[in-house]
Design a protein around this motif. Structure first.
Motif, PDB file in Angstrom:
ATOM      1  N   LEU A 186       0.803  -1.228   0.000  1.00  0.00           N
ATOM      2  CA  LEU A 186       0.000   0.000   0.000  1.00  0.00           C
ATOM      3  C   LEU A 186       0.834   1.276   0.000  1.00  0.00           C
ATOM      4  O   LEU A 186       0.267   2.369  -0.001  1.00  0.00           O
ATOM      5  N   GLN A 187       2.117   1.157  -0.014  1.00  0.00           N
ATOM      6  CA  GLN A 187       2.951   2.354   0.046  1.00  0.00           C
ATOM      7  C   GLN A 187       2.788   3.207  -1.215  1.00  0.00           C
ATOM      8  O   GLN A 187       2.486   2.704  -2.297  1.00  0.00           O
ATOM      9  N   ASP A 188       2.994   4.500  -1.087  1.00  0.00           N
ATOM     10  CA  ASP A 188       3.019   5.414  -2.224  1.00  0.00           C
ATOM     11  C   ASP A 188       4.394   5.312  -2.887  1.00  0.00           C
ATOM     12  O   ASP A 188       5.420   5.563  -2.251  1.00  0.00           O
ATOM     13  N   ILE A 189       4.400   4.942  -4.143  1.00  0.00           N
ATOM     14  CA  ILE A 189       5.652   4.789  -4.875  1.00  0.00           C
ATOM     15  C   ILE A 189       6.029   6.119  -5.504  1.00  0.00           C
ATOM     16  O   ILE A 189       5.242   6.698  -6.253  1.00  0.00           O
ATOM     17  N   LEU A 190       7.199   6.613  -5.167  1.00  0.00           N
ATOM     18  CA  LEU A 190       7.673   7.858  -5.779  1.00  0.00           C
ATOM     19  C   LEU A 190       8.056   7.564  -7.215  1.00  0.00           C
ATOM     20  O   LEU A 190       8.898   6.707  -7.482  1.00  0.00           O
ATOM     21  N   GLU A 191       7.418   8.240  -8.148  1.00  0.00           N
ATOM     22  CA  GLU A 191       7.653   7.929  -9.558  1.00  0.00           C
ATOM     23  C   GLU A 191       7.803   9.210 -10.368  1.00  0.00           C
ATOM     24  O   GLU A 191       7.152  10.212 -10.107  1.00  0.00           O
ATOM     25  N   LEU A 192       8.666   9.154 -11.356  1.00  0.00           N
ATOM     26  CA  LEU A 192       8.884  10.274 -12.258  1.00  0.00           C
ATOM     27  C   LEU A 192       9.023   9.746 -13.671  1.00  0.00           C
ATOM     28  O   LEU A 192       9.844   8.859 -13.933  1.00  0.00           O
ATOM     29  N   GLU A 193       8.188  10.264 -14.575  1.00  0.00           N
ATOM     30  CA  GLU A 193       8.286   9.845 -15.972  1.00  0.00           C
ATOM     31  C   GLU A 193       8.974  10.938 -16.784  1.00  0.00           C
ATOM     32  O   GLU A 193       8.610  12.106 -16.692  1.00  0.00           O
ATOM     33  N   ILE A 194       9.965  10.542 -17.552  1.00  0.00           N
ATOM     34  CA  ILE A 194      10.733  11.478 -18.351  1.00  0.00           C
ATOM     35  C   ILE A 194      10.438  11.228 -19.822  1.00  0.00           C
ATOM     36  O   ILE A 194      10.673  10.129 -20.328  1.00  0.00           O
ATOM     37  N   GLU A 195       9.889  12.238 -20.499  1.00  0.00           N
ATOM     38  CA  GLU A 195       9.586  12.120 -21.923  1.00  0.00           C
ATOM     39  C   GLU A 195      10.883  12.312 -22.717  1.00  0.00           C
ATOM     40  O   GLU A 195      11.533  13.340 -22.624  1.00  0.00           O
ATOM     41  N   VAL A 196      11.235  11.309 -23.511  1.00  0.00           N
ATOM     42  CA  VAL A 196      12.476  11.353 -24.272  1.00  0.00           C
ATOM     43  C   VAL A 196      12.227  11.750 -25.721  1.00  0.00           C
ATOM     44  O   VAL A 196      12.898  12.624 -26.269  1.00  0.00           O
ATOM     45  N   ASP A 197      11.262  11.123 -26.366  1.00  0.00           N
ATOM     46  CA  ASP A 197      10.919  11.426 -27.763  1.00  0.00           C
ATOM     47  C   ASP A 197       9.411  11.422 -27.915  1.00  0.00           C
ATOM     48  O   ASP A 197       8.722  10.549 -27.385  1.00  0.00           O
ATOM     49  N   LYS A 198       8.888  12.398 -28.665  1.00  0.00           N
ATOM     50  CA  LYS A 198       7.445  12.466 -28.866  1.00  0.00           C
ATOM     51  C   LYS A 198       7.137  12.778 -30.322  1.00  0.00           C
ATOM     52  O   LYS A 198       8.014  13.163 -31.093  1.00  0.00           O
ATOM     53  N   ASN A 199       5.877  12.602 -30.683  1.00  0.00           N
ATOM     54  CA  ASN A 199       5.405  12.924 -32.040  1.00  0.00           C
ATOM     55  C   ASN A 199       6.202  12.203 -33.130  1.00  0.00           C
ATOM     56  O   ASN A 199       6.462  12.756 -34.198  1.00  0.00           O
ATOM     57  N   LEU A 200       6.603  10.969 -32.862  1.00  0.00           N
ATOM     58  CA  LEU A 200       7.362  10.208 -33.863  1.00  0.00           C
ATOM     59  C   LEU A 200       6.374   9.635 -34.878  1.00  0.00           C
ATOM     60  O   LEU A 200       5.750   8.605 -34.656  1.00  0.00           O
ATOM     61  N   SER A 201       6.243  10.333 -36.003  1.00  0.00           N
ATOM     62  CA  SER A 201       5.218  10.013 -36.996  1.00  0.00           C
ATOM     63  C   SER A 201       5.789   9.420 -38.279  1.00  0.00           C
ATOM     64  O   SER A 201       5.054   8.879 -39.099  1.00  0.00           O
ATOM     65  N   GLY A 202       7.088   9.577 -38.478  1.00  0.00           N
ATOM     66  CA  GLY A 202       7.703   9.115 -39.720  1.00  0.00           C
ATOM     67  C   GLY A 202       7.515  10.073 -40.880  1.00  0.00           C
ATOM     68  O   GLY A 202       7.997   9.811 -41.982  1.00  0.00           O
ATOM     69  N   LEU A 203       6.824  11.198 -40.654  1.00  0.00           N
ATOM     70  CA  LEU A 203       6.526  12.122 -41.749  1.00  0.00           C
ATOM     71  C   LEU A 203       7.795  12.686 -42.382  1.00  0.00           C
ATOM     72  O   LEU A 203       7.838  12.932 -43.591  1.00  0.00           O
ATOM     73  N   GLU A 204       8.818  12.904 -41.564  1.00  0.00           N
ATOM     74  CA  GLU A 204      10.063  13.474 -42.098  1.00  0.00           C
ATOM     75  C   GLU A 204      10.768  12.525 -43.063  1.00  0.00           C
ATOM     76  O   GLU A 204      11.659  12.936 -43.812  1.00  0.00           O
ATOM     77  N   HIS A 205      10.346  11.241 -43.036  1.00  0.00           N
ATOM     78  CA  HIS A 205      10.939  10.253 -43.938  1.00  0.00           C
ATOM     79  C   HIS A 205      10.114  10.045 -45.210  1.00  0.00           C
ATOM     80  O   HIS A 205      10.599   9.450 -46.166  1.00  0.00           O
ATOM     81  N   SER A 206       8.880  10.518 -45.199  1.00  0.00           N
ATOM     82  CA  SER A 206       8.000  10.290 -46.354  1.00  0.00           C
ATOM     83  C   SER A 206       7.693  11.569 -47.145  1.00  0.00           C
ATOM     84  O   SER A 206       7.053  11.502 -48.189  1.00  0.00           O
ATOM     85  N   ILE A 207       8.154  12.724 -46.643  1.00  0.00           N
ATOM     86  CA  ILE A 207       7.913  14.001 -47.315  1.00  0.00           C
ATOM     87  C   ILE A 207       9.255  14.683 -47.547  1.00  0.00           C
ATOM     88  O   ILE A 207      10.154  14.629 -46.704  1.00  0.00           O
ATOM     89  N   ASN A 208       9.384  15.329 -48.687  1.00  0.00           N
ATOM     90  CA  ASN A 208      10.618  16.043 -49.009  1.00  0.00           C
ATOM     91  C   ASN A 208      10.617  17.390 -48.286  1.00  0.00           C
ATOM     92  O   ASN A 208      10.128  18.395 -48.805  1.00  0.00           O
ATOM     93  N   LEU A 209      11.172  17.406 -47.076  1.00  0.00           N
ATOM     94  CA  LEU A 209      11.216  18.614 -46.264  1.00  0.00           C
ATOM     95  C   LEU A 209      12.599  19.250 -46.344  1.00  0.00           C
ATOM     96  O   LEU A 209      13.610  18.555 -46.409  1.00  0.00           O
ATOM     97  N   THR A 210      12.616  20.567 -46.296  1.00  0.00           N
ATOM     98  CA  THR A 210      13.898  21.278 -46.318  1.00  0.00           C
ATOM     99  C   THR A 210      14.647  21.098 -45.003  1.00  0.00           C
ATOM    100  O   THR A 210      15.865  20.913 -44.984  1.00  0.00           O
ATOM    101  N   PHE A 211      13.904  21.121 -43.903  1.00  0.00           N
ATOM    102  CA  PHE A 211      14.511  20.978 -42.579  1.00  0.00           C
ATOM    103  C   PHE A 211      13.841  19.807 -41.848  1.00  0.00           C
ATOM    104  O   PHE A 211      12.914  20.009 -41.046  1.00  0.00           O
TER     105      PHE A 211
END
Length: 306
Positions: A186-211
């Protein structure tokens, strides 16, 4: 061609140059008649004094005229100055790309009675806050379908109360052992979530983007502008193969984060533990985003038929 357009010239800017700029634009000329009533001849002439600028605008007008090719002349209306004037002024500075084409689409939609109702003034401000790469993304996504994404996080947690000693299950637990187990569970577990990468859609690999490295900024910006919204921890089972492909695309990044978590857990870290987390979600167009696609991205013929 509206005579209003042909009259814009002043000293040092020959009438034939203005005439050459607008000659042959029988539909966009009618549509812009009211717009140029709000732009003085001297001001317009000053803006068009540069030959490259005149040619740039002529090409945009040609694009608009082509988009209106299948529209009957009787359906051509005068676009409100509040819509047409800022679009024309913007087109004076834009080269031919997906962003300028979106402005031209909006100009064309505002030039017919059938599609004028689709044009909202807010779309101009939205376009002005988009980059050419972001316009390319919107053209790629013009069908309005959801965009599967994956996100990578690591979870770091610590249990303050150690687990009770394991005893033979055949031997009844003592009162103290039961209390210890209850406190542990029943103890409260101290937890921290760290976001490393988000919005990984693959779009940069399927569209000819300048940047390509700016893809996360692009997605964040289109979300900020109200075109897209993010749904986390939910996904359509029919997109399972898409998510599998995304994991392959980002395998190097996934493996690197997994290895980092493993190395961390092998260290003496005072009962802290690091856990790799991969979540599935999707980006979808808002109602505003769909209306924006209709007005600025999708062909005018589809809009008229719709």
């Amino acid at each position: 061609m509206s005579q209003d357009l042909l009259s814009f010239h002043n000293e040092g800017h020959e009438p034939k140059k203005i005439s050459a700029l607008v000659r042959g634009f029988t539909k966009i000329g009618v549509a812009l008649a009211d717009v140029f009533k709000y732009e003085s001849a001297s001001l317009l002439s000053a803006k068009l004094s540069n030959e490259d600028t005149r040619e740039r605008l002529r090409q945009h007008f040609l694009n608009a005229e082509e988009k209106l090719a299948d529209t009957k002349q009787a359906d051509i209306c005068e676009i409100p100055a509040s819509i047409g004037l800022p679009i024309v002024n913007k087109l004076l500075t834009l080269e031919q790309n997906k962003l300028s084409d979106a402005f031209v689409n909006l100009l064309a939609k505002g030039s017919t009675y059938s599609t004028l109702g689709m044009v909202h003034p807010a779309f101009i401000q939205t376009l002005e806050n988009l980059s050419a790469d972001e316009a390319s993304i919107l053209y790629h996504l013009k069908d309005g379908s959801n965009i599967p994404i994956i996100e990578i996080s690591v979870s770091k947690y610590k249990k303050l109360i150690p687990p009770p000693e394991i005893t033979n299950s055949n031997i009844p637990k003592t009162k103290e052992q039961i209390k210890a187990q209850i406190k542990y569970e029943l103890q409260d577990i101290l937890e921290l979530e760290i976001e490393v990468d988000k919005n990984l859609s693959g779009l940069e690999h399927s569209i000819n983007l300048t940047f390509k490295n700016n893809i996360d900024i692009y997605i964040e910006n289109m979300t900020r502008l109200g075109l897209l919204k993010l749904t986390k921890n939910q996904y359509n089972k029919e997109d399972e193969l898409v998510y599998e492909e995304l994991e392959k695309i980002y395998m190097d990044r996934i493996d690197q984060i997994k290895e980092t978590a493993k190395e961390f857990n092998n260290e003496d870290n005072d009962n802290w533990k690091l856990e790799f987390i991969l979540r599935k979600g999707y980006l979808s167009f808002t109602e505003y985003g769909i209306a924006f696609l209709d007005a600025c991205v999708r062909p005018i013929k589809i809009a008229e038929e719709g």
